[in-house]
Design a protein around this motif. Structure first.
Motif, mmCIF file in Angstrom:
data_model
loop_
_atom_site.group_PDB
_atom_site.id
_atom_site.type_symbol
_atom_site.label_atom_id
_atom_site.label_comp_id
_atom_site.label_asym_id
_atom_site.label_seq_id
_atom_site.Cartn_x
_atom_site.Cartn_y
_atom_site.Cartn_z
ATOM 1 N N PRO A 12 0.789 -0.896 -0.402
ATOM 2 C CA PRO A 12 0.153 0.168 -0.276
ATOM 3 C C PRO A 12 0.596 1.096 -0.178
ATOM 4 C CG PRO A 12 -1.043 -1.576 1.768
ATOM 5 C CD PRO A 12 0.636 -2.263 1.329
ATOM 6 N N CYS A 13 1.854 1.563 0.568
ATOM 7 C CA CYS A 13 3.059 2.109 0.522
ATOM 8 C C CYS A 13 3.189 3.030 -1.051
ATOM 9 C CB CYS A 13 3.885 1.761 1.620
ATOM 10 S SG CYS A 13 5.199 1.147 0.854
ATOM 11 N N LEU A 14 3.111 1.907 -1.380
ATOM 12 C CA LEU A 14 3.170 2.150 -2.757
ATOM 13 C C LEU A 14 3.131 3.371 -3.905
ATOM 14 C CD1 LEU A 14 5.087 -0.506 -4.933
ATOM 15 C CD2 LEU A 14 6.125 0.854 -3.693
ATOM 16 N N THR A 15 1.687 3.441 -3.570
ATOM 17 C CA THR A 15 1.060 5.043 -3.463
ATOM 18 C C THR A 15 1.488 6.526 -3.773
ATOM 19 O OG1 THR A 15 -1.884 3.335 -3.704
ATOM 20 C CG2 THR A 15 -1.749 5.104 -3.962
ATOM 21 N N SER A 16 1.181 6.287 -2.183
ATOM 22 C CA SER A 16 1.977 7.873 -2.104
ATOM 23 C C SER A 16 3.691 7.927 -2.786
ATOM 24 C CB SER A 16 2.216 8.194 -0.975
ATOM 25 O OG SER A 16 2.476 6.809 0.523
ATOM 26 N N LEU A 17 4.595 7.054 -2.637
ATOM 27 C CA LEU A 17 5.512 6.836 -3.103
ATOM 28 C C LEU A 17 6.031 6.382 -4.170
ATOM 29 C CD1 LEU A 17 8.703 6.194 -2.390
ATOM 30 C CD2 LEU A 17 8.466 3.892 -2.043
ATOM 31 N N ARG A 74 13.732 6.429 5.617
ATOM 32 C CA ARG A 74 13.584 5.148 5.272
ATOM 33 C C ARG A 74 13.404 5.335 3.567
ATOM 34 N NH1 ARG A 74 9.315 1.052 7.342
ATOM 35 N NH2 ARG A 74 10.476 -0.328 6.291
ATOM 36 N N TYR A 75 12.628 4.388 3.471
ATOM 37 C CA TYR A 75 12.947 4.063 1.797
ATOM 38 C C TYR A 75 12.668 5.435 1.133
ATOM 39 C CZ TYR A 75 8.192 3.243 2.961
ATOM 40 O OH TYR A 75 6.923 4.070 3.201
#
Length: 490
Positions: free
Chosen positions: A119-124, A178-179
């Protein structure tokens, strides 16, 4: 490099090529050295999982970076009588297209996050995709620098961009981002690169937008643009597929291995790439001379590529464990496999530049598209065997695919496979002998990683140098003479 030039015009080309290679090497070498330093800091501060998250979408940032030197920028380099209108048309066309690409990808971000189960890939990804739009502002200026072989300026730009983005990335990683620290580093690198290109380029865009020159370049450029995107997919397809099949930690280990392999091979590819196309394009009507220059570039590439990449494979374990800690130990065998393929990657870059300089962007496009199709088939066929087997199959195929590029090189300039083998085989054999000898001599030091690392580097460099001198290798002598002349002049 010696091109047997007799007239003043040819001497000028020789000097221009030598200077281009010199500053190309400075550019690529200093960039990769900084990449190593910054990469060590970041790898110690971050985890394989952090690298894995960003690695899943690295294919998109790679495409954004590739767009800075692709498509219409290559067309601008090959135009004989360039006009301001040509630069301006490319500038505005790329901004318009890149903006539309960003809008599409912005709304596709949730689908990407779902595909990778992260899920974090949406904003990232929405943030990282800004690189697409930002990169478009520097394409025309980059073509100006490339056309005029302003490799010294390109080296300065790369240094400033690497240092600026790297420092910010390290600060963010140290403060627990972090990432996100990796994402910021990537976007800022492209931003600083664009600013540097604007600073050094004498050409400036105007608000008088006329896209008609783009139409004249389109037949040549769209093939390169498609090919560049496909080529980038080829180089990043493993991270993309691994992101779907494996956990972020596994993807992170591959991303780390691929990063060091890319840093090393890019030194040679970057050095050659900044000179090959402009030089070959300027002599494409002289078949014999073009073949002679191409073979000299083959030898120069082999002279650098084999010892650099096989040397990295030799010290991979000590390098990873000593400099970025044993939490990355699983990336060592992957790095060693990738380095074997990385030794041959610069030759593919040279073949690609030959097809472009000959005006055959169709060869460039179809060879690359077919290569990616076969890569995907091979990856799918081996995906149940694990990451190592997939990477090995991918690497072996890429080496074999060089024969396809060689086939078309023979069609273009009549260079035979036997001639190519004669040009590169001595450097390959010298490198194999060097690395094998150093490996066995240093076996008693295997328990002392830092000592083993330094000893292997020094011994390998010294032994390779001795072999080259004993064999009276002309390319090395000419490189040493040119560097000495350059230092004395400065």
């Amino acid at each position: 490099m010696q091109f047997n030039i007799t007239c003043m015009q040819k001497e000028t080309l020789k000097e221009k090529t030598a200077k281009g290679l010199f500053w190309g090497a400075i550019n690529s070498g200093s960039t990769q050295l900084l990449n190593i330093i910054i990469g060590i800091f970041l790898a110690r501060l971050l985890t394989p999982g952090d690298y894995g998250i960003v690695g899943m979408i690295s294919i998109f940032t790679a495409i954004a970076g590739a767009l800075q030197d692709s498509g219409f920028s290559n067309a601008l380099v090959n135009i004989k009588d360039i006009r301001d209108e040509d630069y301006n048309a490319v500038f505005w066309f790329n901004i318009i297209v890149s903006f539309l690409m960003y809008v599409i990808l912005f709304f596709c971000a949730p689908l990407i996050a779902t595909f990778f189960h992260q899920p974090c890939l949406t904003s990232l990804s929405r943030f990282v995709f800004l690189a697409f739009f930002i990169s478009s502002f520097g394409i025309a200026q980059g073509a100006y620098l490339m056309r005029n072989m302003m490799n010294k300026e390109k080296a300065i730009i790369a240094l400033v961009a690497m240092v600026g983005s790297g420092i910010i990335g390290i600060i963010l990683a140290f403060n627990g981002f972090r990432y996100w620290s990796l994402a910021w580093q990537q976007v800022l690198f492209i931003t600083f690169t664009d600013l540097g290109r604007f600073y050094y380029s004498k050409w400036r865009p105007s608000l008088k937008i006329n896209l008609m020159p783009v139409r004249d370049m389109f037949n040549f450029s769209y093939k390169i643009l498609i090919t560049t995107i496909v080529n980038t997919i080829s180089q990043n397809i493993l991270s993309f597929i691994f992101g779907r099949l494996f956990k972020p930690q596994a993807v992170g280990n591959f991303t780390q291995a691929n990063k060091w392999n890319t840093n090393a091979s890019s030194f040679i590819s970057g050095t050659i790439n900044q000179v090959a196309q402009p030089v070959l394009a300027s002599i494409r009507d002289d078949g014999d001379r073009e073949k002679r220059v191409f073979r000299n570039m083959l030898r120069f590439t082999a002279f650098l590529a084999f010892p650099a990449m096989f040397g990295l494979a030799l010290v991979a374990n000590e390098f990873i464990i000593t400099l970025i800690s044993d939490k990355w130990a699983d990336s060592v065998p992957l790095l060693q496999i990738l380095c074997i393929g990385g030794a041959f990657l610069p030759f593919m870059t040279l073949y690609q530049n030959l097809s472009l300089s000959s005006g055959r962007s169709d060869i460039f496009m179809w060879c690359t598209i077919l290569q990616v199709i076969f890569q995907i088939v091979i990856i799918i066929a081996t995906h149940t065997a694990g990451i190592k087997t997939m990477v090995l199959a991918y690497t072996v195929f890429n080496i074999i695919w060089l024969l396809v590029w060689q086939y078309f090189a023979h069609k273009l300039i009549s260079v035979t496979l036997l001639e190519v083998c004669k040009d590169i085989a001595p450097f390959f054999l010298a490198t194999v002998v060097t690395m094998a000898a150093v490996y066995f001599v240093t076996l008693p030091l295997v328990k002392y990683n830092i000592v083993l690392l330094l000893t292997r580097i020094v011994l390998a460099a010294a032994l390779y140098f001795i072999i080259m001198k004993a064999a009276h290798v002309q390319i090395m002598d000419e490189c040493l003479k040119f560097v000495a002349k350059k230092l004395n002049k400065d």
